[in-house]
Scaffold this active site. Structure first.
Site, PDB file in Angstrom:
ATOM      1  N   ALA A  71      -4.564  10.783   4.364  1.00 18.40           N
ATOM      2  CA  ALA A  71      -5.224  11.028   5.650  1.00 18.40           C
ATOM      3  C   ALA A  71      -6.375  12.012   5.480  1.00 18.40           C
ATOM      4  O   ALA A  71      -6.238  13.065   4.883  1.00 18.40           O
ATOM      5  CB  ALA A  71      -4.216  11.561   6.666  1.00 18.40           C
TER       6      ALA A  71
ATOM      7  N   GLU B  41       0.841  -1.202   0.000  1.00 21.99           N
ATOM      8  CA  GLU B  41       0.000   0.000   0.000  1.00 21.99           C
ATOM      9  C   GLU B  41       0.871   1.244   0.000  1.00 21.99           C
ATOM     10  O   GLU B  41       1.842   1.338   0.742  1.00 21.99           O
ATOM     11  CB  GLU B  41      -0.919   0.023   1.224  1.00 21.99           C
ATOM     12  CG  GLU B  41      -1.844   1.241   1.248  1.00 21.99           C
ATOM     13  CD  GLU B  41      -2.972   1.089   2.235  1.00 21.99           C
ATOM     14  OE1 GLU B  41      -3.791   0.148   2.043  1.00 21.99           O
ATOM     15  OE2 GLU B  41      -3.044   1.876   3.192  1.00 21.99           O
TER      16      GLU B  41
ATOM     17  N   ALA C  16     -19.945   1.893   4.654  1.00 24.85           N
ATOM     18  CA  ALA C  16     -19.213   1.349   3.515  1.00 24.85           C
ATOM     19  C   ALA C  16     -20.101   0.427   2.680  1.00 24.85           C
ATOM     20  O   ALA C  16     -19.989   0.377   1.453  1.00 24.85           O
ATOM     21  CB  ALA C  16     -17.976   0.591   3.999  1.00 24.85           C
TER      22      ALA C  16
ATOM     23  N   ARG D  54     -16.054   3.603   4.013  1.00 28.00           N
ATOM     24  CA  ARG D  54     -16.765   4.809   4.435  1.00 28.00           C
ATOM     25  C   ARG D  54     -15.836   6.004   4.392  1.00 28.00           C
ATOM     26  O   ARG D  54     -16.168   7.063   3.901  1.00 28.00           O
ATOM     27  CB  ARG D  54     -17.322   4.641   5.854  1.00 28.00           C
ATOM     28  CG  ARG D  54     -18.197   5.800   6.302  1.00 28.00           C
ATOM     29  CD  ARG D  54     -18.286   5.921   7.803  1.00 28.00           C
ATOM     30  NE  ARG D  54     -17.032   6.388   8.378  1.00 28.00           N
ATOM     31  CZ  ARG D  54     -16.876   6.718   9.643  1.00 28.00           C
ATOM     32  NH1 ARG D  54     -17.887   6.598  10.491  1.00 28.00           N
ATOM     33  NH2 ARG D  54     -15.707   7.143  10.095  1.00 28.00           N
ATOM     34  N   GLY D  55     -14.625   5.835   4.941  1.00 21.42           N
ATOM     35  CA  GLY D  55     -13.642   6.908   4.969  1.00 21.42           C
ATOM     36  C   GLY D  55     -13.654   7.676   6.277  1.00 21.42           C
ATOM     37  O   GLY D  55     -14.608   7.614   7.069  1.00 21.42           O
ATOM     38  N   ASP D  56     -12.567   8.406   6.515  1.00 22.08           N
ATOM     39  CA  ASP D  56     -12.453   9.234   7.714  1.00 22.08           C
ATOM     40  C   ASP D  56     -13.341  10.467   7.588  1.00 22.08           C
ATOM     41  O   ASP D  56     -13.578  10.974   6.483  1.00 22.08           O
ATOM     42  CB  ASP D  56     -11.005   9.698   7.917  1.00 22.08           C
ATOM     43  CG  ASP D  56     -10.050   8.528   8.123  1.00 22.08           C
ATOM     44  OD1 ASP D  56     -10.480   7.535   8.732  1.00 22.08           O
ATOM     45  OD2 ASP D  56      -8.904   8.623   7.670  1.00 22.08           O
TER      46      ASP D  56
ATOM     47  N   LYS E 174     -21.163  -6.013   4.614  1.00 21.10           N
ATOM     48  CA  LYS E 174     -20.307  -5.600   3.494  1.00 21.10           C
ATOM     49  C   LYS E 174     -20.161  -6.748   2.488  1.00 21.10           C
ATOM     50  O   LYS E 174     -20.247  -6.542   1.272  1.00 21.10           O
ATOM     51  CB  LYS E 174     -18.917  -5.183   3.994  1.00 21.10           C
ATOM     52  CG  LYS E 174     -18.853  -3.919   4.806  1.00 21.10           C
ATOM     53  CD  LYS E 174     -17.394  -3.654   5.197  1.00 21.10           C
ATOM     54  CE  LYS E 174     -17.251  -2.552   6.207  1.00 21.10           C
ATOM     55  NZ  LYS E 174     -15.834  -2.320   6.575  1.00 21.10           N
TER      56      LYS E 174
ATOM     57  N   GLN F 192       5.385   7.160  15.200  1.00 24.76           N
ATOM     58  CA  GLN F 192       4.487   6.351  14.371  1.00 24.76           C
ATOM     59  C   GLN F 192       3.644   5.436  15.252  1.00 24.76           C
ATOM     60  O   GLN F 192       2.446   5.255  15.019  1.00 24.76           O
ATOM     61  CB  GLN F 192       5.307   5.527  13.380  1.00 24.76           C
ATOM     62  CG  GLN F 192       4.477   4.652  12.456  1.00 24.76           C
ATOM     63  CD  GLN F 192       5.348   3.686  11.665  1.00 24.76           C
ATOM     64  OE1 GLN F 192       6.557   3.607  11.874  1.00 24.76           O
ATOM     65  NE2 GLN F 192       4.727   2.956  10.762  1.00 24.76           N
TER      66      GLN F 192
END
Length: 293
Positions: free
Chosen positions: A51, A17, A127, A107-109, A167, A214
């Site tokens: 982000a 990713e 989602a 769905r996303g932030d 889902k 991190q």
């Protein structure tokens, strides 16, 4: 190629990713990362929205280049919480034009801007709403996210599994997990999926920890727990960045080897756009990967 088919022909699907560069950085910077990652020969590379949904307009461009120029299968992230039906349809058109065949539907932030104006009425709440719409296009293989420790916003793991099953029922054909540092948590999660009758392949999400900040950020955003063995590594090397980076890579390699022994269907490495780390980790499991296939 549809990613769902890769799970039928590969013993362990290996994927990476990456994320688009920040808005004020040239998009070409990510191509330098891809120039190095291509040598790993992953089965596919996913491209995030960044982000909070920032840099989302670059996702399709990068995913298309991965597919058409680098000749590696790509997976474009698509989020919906702040989108309209028209915007989502426009994304479908752009993806088809870019030869993109795979979508990770989420769905996303929530937008970081507190004054952000959502569509009224809200056009996508979950989602699963987006997954249903992608399935109706009949053009894409659909992936979805799953959370071995439960989604941070979900009140219980039981409800989280219920949402995940929805889902799949709506059309998700494979799952990619949120990061985790304790494989036993992932194995218990897989047992929960089995009990719930969720049978689509799952790729385990692995993120090598390279610095202390991190770790703090991931715990806050993902709600992932730190097992005692990993906590000892953090405590021992937190003031020695080079040692912590090397120990973090070694821990990720051990996680992956154990997961492959368990028989996990896929490994999804969150590269953080650090090709040197990704190459070292995948290089260390290359012999196992070759022998399996």
């Amino acid at each position: 190629m549809k990613i769902k088919d890769l799970y039928d022909i590969k013993k362990t699907v290996i994927s990476l990713e990456i994320f688009p560069p920040k808005i004020d950085s040239p998009v070409e910077t990510v191509f330098k990362t891809l120039d190095e990652l291509k040598d790993i020969k992953p089965d596919f590379i996913s491209v995030t929205y960044g982000a909070g949904g920032k840099a989302k307009d670059r996702t399709i461009e990068i995913a298309s280049k991965i597919k058409n120029d680098y000749k590696i299968e790509s997976l474009a992230h698509l989020t919906c919480i702040s989108a309209t039906k028209e915007e989502i349809k426009s994304n479908f058109i752009e993806m088809k034009a870019g030869n993109i065949e795979n979508i990770l539907a989420m769905r996303g932030d929530l937008p970081e801007n507190p004054d952000f104006e959502f569509p009224n009425p809200l056009q996508y709440e979950f989602a699963a709403d987006l997954i249903k719409e992608v399935r109706e296009e009949e053009s894409f293989s659909i992936g979805a996210a799953c959370y071995p420790e439960g989604h941070v916003e979900c009140e219980s793991k039981v409800k989280d599994i219920k949402y995940l099953k929805n889902k799949v029922e709506m059309g998700a054909e494979f799952l990619i997990s949120q990061l985790f540092f304790d494989n036993e948590i992932f194995y218990r999660f897989m047992e929960s999926l089995d009990l719930a009758g969720i049978e689509v392949p799952v790729s385990a999400g692995i993120m090598p920890v390279l610095n202390k900040n991190q770790i703090i950020r991931m715990i806050k955003l993902a709600g992932c727990s730190i097992p005692p063995r990993f906590q000892r590594i953090i405590d021992r090397y937190e003031h020695n960045p080079a040692a912590l980076k090397e120990a973090g890579e070694a821990y990720a390699i051990e996680q992956i080897i154990d997961l492959m022994a368990f028989g996990v269907r896929g490994i999804h490495l969150y590269t953080m756009n650090k090709p040197d780390t990704a190459k070292r980790i995948i290089g260390n499991i290359e012999n196992i990967r070759r022998l399996q296939d």
